[in-house]
Design an enzyme around this catalytic site. Structure first.
Site, short mmCIF file in Angstrom:
data_model
loop_
_atom_site.label_atom_id
_atom_site.label_comp_id
_atom_site.label_asym_id
_atom_site.label_seq_id
_atom_site.Cartn_x
_atom_site.Cartn_y
_atom_site.Cartn_z
N ARG A 1 0.87 -1.19 0.00
CA ARG A 1 0.00 0.00 0.00
C ARG A 1 0.90 1.23 0.00
O ARG A 1 2.12 1.13 0.15
CB ARG A 1 -1.01 -0.01 1.17
CG ARG A 1 -0.60 -0.68 2.44
CD ARG A 1 0.46 0.01 3.23
NE ARG A 1 0.15 1.41 3.41
CZ ARG A 1 1.03 2.34 3.64
NH1 ARG A 1 2.33 2.04 3.69
NH2 ARG A 1 0.69 3.60 3.78
N GLY A 2 0.25 2.40 -0.14
CA GLY A 2 1.02 3.63 -0.33
C GLY A 2 1.15 3.85 -1.83
O GLY A 2 1.48 2.92 -2.57
N ALA A 3 0.84 5.08 -2.27
CA ALA A 3 0.71 5.35 -3.71
C ALA A 3 1.92 4.91 -4.55
O ALA A 3 1.75 4.14 -5.51
CB ALA A 3 0.40 6.83 -3.91
N ARG B 1 -7.43 -0.68 -6.83
CA ARG B 1 -7.65 0.48 -5.95
C ARG B 1 -7.78 1.72 -6.83
O ARG B 1 -6.95 1.94 -7.71
CB ARG B 1 -6.49 0.67 -4.94
CG ARG B 1 -6.40 -0.45 -3.93
CD ARG B 1 -5.50 -0.07 -2.76
NE ARG B 1 -6.17 0.78 -1.80
CZ ARG B 1 -5.54 1.38 -0.78
NH1 ARG B 1 -4.24 1.25 -0.62
NH2 ARG B 1 -6.22 2.13 0.07
N GLN C 1 -2.35 2.63 9.95
CA GLN C 1 -1.05 2.70 9.27
C GLN C 1 -0.04 3.53 10.08
O GLN C 1 1.16 3.26 10.03
CB GLN C 1 -1.20 3.32 7.87
CG GLN C 1 -1.86 2.42 6.84
CD GLN C 1 -3.36 2.63 6.77
OE1 GLN C 1 -3.98 3.00 7.76
NE2 GLN C 1 -3.95 2.39 5.62
N ASP D 1 -2.05 10.60 -2.33
CA ASP D 1 -2.38 9.58 -3.33
C ASP D 1 -2.67 10.17 -4.70
O ASP D 1 -2.58 9.49 -5.72
CB ASP D 1 -3.59 8.76 -2.87
CG ASP D 1 -3.17 7.88 -1.72
OD1 ASP D 1 -3.12 8.40 -0.58
OD2 ASP D 1 -2.86 6.70 -1.95
N ASN E 1 -5.61 12.27 0.21
CA ASN E 1 -4.71 11.46 1.06
C ASN E 1 -5.57 10.72 2.08
O ASN E 1 -6.80 10.91 2.14
CB ASN E 1 -3.66 12.35 1.74
CG ASN E 1 -2.55 11.52 2.38
OD1 ASN E 1 -2.03 10.59 1.76
ND2 ASN E 1 -2.19 11.81 3.62
N LYS E 2 -4.91 9.88 2.85
CA LYS E 2 -5.59 9.02 3.82
C LYS E 2 -6.65 9.76 4.62
O LYS E 2 -6.45 10.90 5.04
CB LYS E 2 -4.53 8.42 4.75
CG LYS E 2 -5.04 7.52 5.86
CD LYS E 2 -5.91 6.41 5.37
CE LYS E 2 -5.28 5.57 4.29
NZ LYS E 2 -6.27 4.68 3.60
O1 MRU Z 1 -4.58 3.14 2.15
P1 MRU Z 1 -3.10 3.37 2.07
O2 MRU Z 1 -2.37 2.82 3.25
O3 MRU Z 1 -2.52 2.90 0.76
O4 MRU Z 1 -2.94 4.94 2.10
C1 MRU Z 1 -1.66 5.51 1.99
C2 MRU Z 1 -1.64 6.99 2.07
O5 MRU Z 1 -2.66 7.63 2.20
C3 MRU Z 1 -0.32 7.66 1.88
O6 MRU Z 1 -0.25 8.85 2.60
C4 MRU Z 1 -0.11 8.00 0.39
O7 MRU Z 1 -0.37 6.86 -0.41
C5 MRU Z 1 1.25 8.48 0.11
S1 MRU Z 1 2.48 7.22 0.28
C6 MRU Z 1 3.98 7.90 -0.06
#
Ligand code: MRU
Length: 355
Positions: free
Chosen positions: A53-55, A96, A203, A244, A254-255
């Protein structure tokens, strides 16, 4: 061991001997489990379930996912290869919807294959493998540059707040929001980081506090409900988060919870920065209102970890992301430097050649 880097730390994504390994981040910090990905369906599920996970990391995993898919395809000619490749890209993209890096990486691999003059399946396979490896290496370099461009924001004795995990676990190395923190730490600056727990999937607690602590940074975990308290107490001088997707006007997806942090930061007069590589900017999406927000399984909210904490049939909303309007953002820390307002104009000036 496959999946570990040279210092024995687990990597979110690792490509070794034509095999893809993903760290199962849903098991952290209790267990370090690295899974080999044998099929494209497995990669799809790993992205969907947030094992990776994470963009930026899901972009890299998606690119390698295409290679995994094509390793198992029994196609011979160029046209059949490209048709199958496009189909798999479409499938992986459906895992996603919010992080634009996934689509960006998939399109990049497909377009590279289309542009190449490779005529046979084996030579096309080599082309897409090289491209996936290039995306992976490039991501590491982009994060390193984000660190260089953001490090001066962190002064001796400062208190920082971050939300979710935009760390090395969310990228190839260094993270985005954490890249300036790792670099400042390496340069001997002493500062404190507050990590928001980040309900519902934690997270911040499970990943950010774990990776920062492992790297020897001064990190304090707080529940999301404590953010206003620590800001009011004067403990926070600066917020840095990841993203994201950034729309053309600078709105930031973002999250879930990021919007609340940004509003609080504005209330308390605390600068709010967003760190990102160019692959997260989506010039085709004019504003945040057009960004598709992923809605996840209600049971993630009805439970804490695996333990139920609510009536099994209670109504739930579970948007995984929110959108922070650009006017709440102090600046973007990018791989090409700091970007201030007006964002629509300044982001385009910096990156228009990439679109
Ligand atoms: O749902 P996730 O854990 O994939 O969400 C991640 C985030 O929101 C991060 O802040 C974002 O992807 C940036 S990662 C460098």
């Amino acid at each position: 061991m496959a999946g570990l880097d040279e210092s024995g730390r687990p990597k979110a994504v690792r490509w070794e001997n034509d095999e893809l390994y993903l760290l199962d981040q849903t098991r952290l910090p209790v267990e370090v489990v690295i899974e080999r990905q044998d099929t494209v369906e497995q990669v799809w599920n790993s992205i969907k379930q947030l094992k990776v996970r994470g963009a930026p990391a899901i972009g890299v995993a998606g690119a390698y996912g295409l290679v995994v898919a094509m390793l198992h395809e029994r196609v011979s000619g160029r046209d059949a290869f490209l048709a199958a490749l496009e189909q798999h890209a479409c499938y992986l993209d459906s895992s996603r919807p919010t992080a634009v890096n996934l689509r960006w990486a998939l399109e990049r691999v497909v377009n590279t294959a289309k542009r190449s003059d490779a005529a046979s399946a084996p030579s096309l396979l080599k082309v897409i493998t090289d491209e996936a490896v290039a995306i992976h290496r490039e991501d590491e370099e982009l994060c390193r540059l984000i660190g260089e461009h953001g490090v001066d924001l962190i002064s001796e004795g400062a208190g920082l707040l971050t939300h979710c995990n935009a760390g090395r676990l969310a990228t190839s190395e260094y993270g985005t929001a954490t890249a300036p923190m790792y670099l400042a730490h390496k340069r001997g600056v002493r500062f404190r980081i507050y990590a928001d727990e980040t309900r519902p999937l934690l997270q911040g607690a499970r990943l950010t506090s774990w990776e920062l602590q492992q790297a020897g940074l001064d990190v304090t975990l707080i529940a999301d409900t404590m953010t206003a308290y620590v800001m009011d107490a004067g403990l926070i001088d600066l917020v840095i988060v990841g993203t994201d997707r950034v729309a053309a006007n600078g709105d930031v997806a973002n999250k879930i919870g990021t919007l609340g942090v940004a509003i609080l930061a504005r209330h308390f007069g605390i600068p709010f920065y967003v760190a990102l590589p160019f692959s997260t900017i989506d010039f085709n999406t004019p504003t945040g209102a057009e960004i598709v927000i992923e809605e996840r399984d209600p049971d993630e909210v009805r439970s804490f970890g695996r333990r139920p904490t609510a009536p099994p049939d209670v109504k739930v909303r579970n948007p995984a992301f929110d959108v922070t309007p650009h006017h709440l953002v102090s600046g973007f820390i990018t791989d090409r430097g700091m970007v201030g307002p007006p964002f629509a104009e300044n982001l385009r000036k910096l990156y228009v050649t990439e679109v």
